[in-house]
Motif scaffolding. Structure first.
Motif, PDB file in Angstrom:
ATOM      1  N   ILE A  35      37.831 -22.508  14.611  1.00  0.00           N
ATOM      2  CA  ILE A  35      38.188 -23.925  14.475  1.00  0.00           C
ATOM      3  C   ILE A  35      38.933 -24.434  15.699  1.00  0.00           C
ATOM      4  CG2 ILE A  35      39.653 -25.530  13.167  1.00  0.00           C
ATOM      5  CD1 ILE A  35      38.999 -23.750  10.684  1.00  0.00           C
ATOM      6  N   THR A  55      33.816 -24.194   8.286  1.00  0.00           N
ATOM      7  CA  THR A  55      34.372 -23.894   9.600  1.00  0.00           C
ATOM      8  C   THR A  55      33.831 -24.861  10.643  1.00  0.00           C
ATOM      9  OG1 THR A  55      34.609 -21.552   9.028  1.00  0.00           O
ATOM     10  CG2 THR A  55      34.617 -22.111  11.362  1.00  0.00           C
ATOM     11  N   ALA A  58      35.449 -28.189  10.112  1.00  0.00           N
ATOM     12  CA  ALA A  58      36.857 -28.134  10.511  1.00  0.00           C
ATOM     13  C   ALA A  58      37.001 -28.119  12.024  1.00  0.00           C
ATOM     14  CB  ALA A  58      37.518 -26.893   9.906  1.00  0.00           C
ATOM     15  N   HIS A  59      36.049 -27.509  12.728  1.00  0.00           N
ATOM     16  CA  HIS A  59      36.087 -27.520  14.194  1.00  0.00           C
ATOM     17  C   HIS A  59      35.932 -28.951  14.717  1.00  0.00           C
ATOM     18  CE1 HIS A  59      35.669 -25.963  18.279  1.00  0.00           C
ATOM     19  NE2 HIS A  59      34.600 -26.737  18.415  1.00  0.00           N
ATOM     20  N   HIS A  62      39.092 -30.775  14.089  1.00  0.00           N
ATOM     21  CA  HIS A  62      40.113 -30.350  15.053  1.00  0.00           C
ATOM     22  C   HIS A  62      39.917 -31.078  16.386  1.00  0.00           C
ATOM     23  CE1 HIS A  62      43.150 -27.630  16.710  1.00  0.00           C
ATOM     24  NE2 HIS A  62      42.358 -27.455  17.758  1.00  0.00           N
TER      25      HIS A  62
END
Length: 296
Positions: A35, A55, A58-59, A62
């Motif tokens: 992430i 994931t 979420a990356h 981020h």
């Protein structure tokens, strides 16, 4: 046996830490590393049930929330448009409609088709019945033994492999097929990607919406899509790919799980991350699957 990831639980990862009033994902160390990766090229090998989709989303979050990357500089390529919609919905739930709409998300074909249309492409998309009838006519004209569907698969593999000679297809048949499409002012799905690749290679890429390029289901891409990824991201900042080479299922369409090795050869400084904790399957299922996959 479609999975070889090792797991320690049969349930999903906890969504809330003790004492918190707001539900927040709790990521394991490998997920957190993926992430928060800031490497030029990040390769995430994620087995089934390891939270791959979460994931990936979420990356992106981020990039948007923590690193303050503009959404218009991010492109996420998914294997289907449905998957793209689900990914966009995740972003929208977290950040609202505005940022989600500014992201470029979609399948290879959807993204390439939009880019070509934005650049003034006048060709239409050949219909399924049209190309099937064309294949049937060519089959009779050239005395071919394969069915029309098999011929279309062979034509597609010849294009997506970027090596028509290796497909065993008679060059005259391929040229007759392409000539008919040109007469119609049409393109098939593979032509869309070929034209997008040619356009990307000719243009002076400055990153733009491909500055941060993310690719889901990386194990199912073919050589043409691999070259398109490289061309789109040639002036970019980061490339993030995620998938499981043990789950490649589209070999009959020319997909090649060897794309992982090819990427590592093209980018020696690639960052490797492996997601192994399985939150979906029981230990017994995982043990059996690992025994099967280990023979691949």
């Amino acid at each position: 046996g479609r999975g070889g990831a090792q797991g320690k639980a049969a349930s999903s990862p906890p969504l809330q830490k003790a004492g918190e009033t707001k539900a927040e994902p709790v990521w394991n160390p490998s997920q957190r590393q993926a992430i928060e990766s800031i490497q030029r090229v990040t390769v995430v090998k994620a087995g089934p049930g390891t939270g791959k989709t979460g994931t990936l989303a979420a990356h992106i979050l981020h990039l948007l929330e923590t690193r303050r990357v503009k959404p218009s500089r991010i492109t996420a390529v998914t294997f289907t448009n449905q998957a793209a919609g689900e990914l966009r919905a995740r972003i929208q739930r977290q950040l609202g409609k505005g940022p989600a709409q500014k992201l470029q998300t979609g399948s290879f074909h959807a993204i390439a088709w939009k880019l070509l249309k934005d650049r003034g492409l006048s060709a239409s998309l050949a219909g399924e019945m049209e190309v099937r009838e064309l294949a049937g006519r060519l089959r009779k004209e050239y005395g071919l033994k394969q069915t029309a569907a098999q011929l279309l698969t062979q034509i597609s593999n010849a294009k997506t492999s970027l090596d028509p000679a290796a497909s065993g297809l008679d060059p005259a048949v391929l040229e007759a097929y392409q000539s008919s499409l040109r007469e119609w002012g049409a393109m098939d799905f593979d032509d869309i990607l070929l034209e997008a690749l040619r356009t990307a290679q000719e243009e002076n890429q400055d990153g733009g919406p491909f500055s941060y390029l993310l690719v889901d289901e990386f194990q199912d891409i073919n050589p043409l899509q691999y070259q398109l990824i490289r061309a789109w991201n040639q002036g970019g900042r980061e490339l993030f790919v995620i998938g499981d080479q043990d789950q490649a299922i589209y070999g009959f369409r020319g997909a090649d799980a060897g794309c992982f090795q090819r990427l590592e050869e093209d980018f020696p400084q690639v960052c490797h991350i492996v997601l192994e904790e399985n939150y979906r399957s029981t230990p017994q299922i995982l043990a059996a699957a690992s025994q099967v996959v280990s023979q691949n």
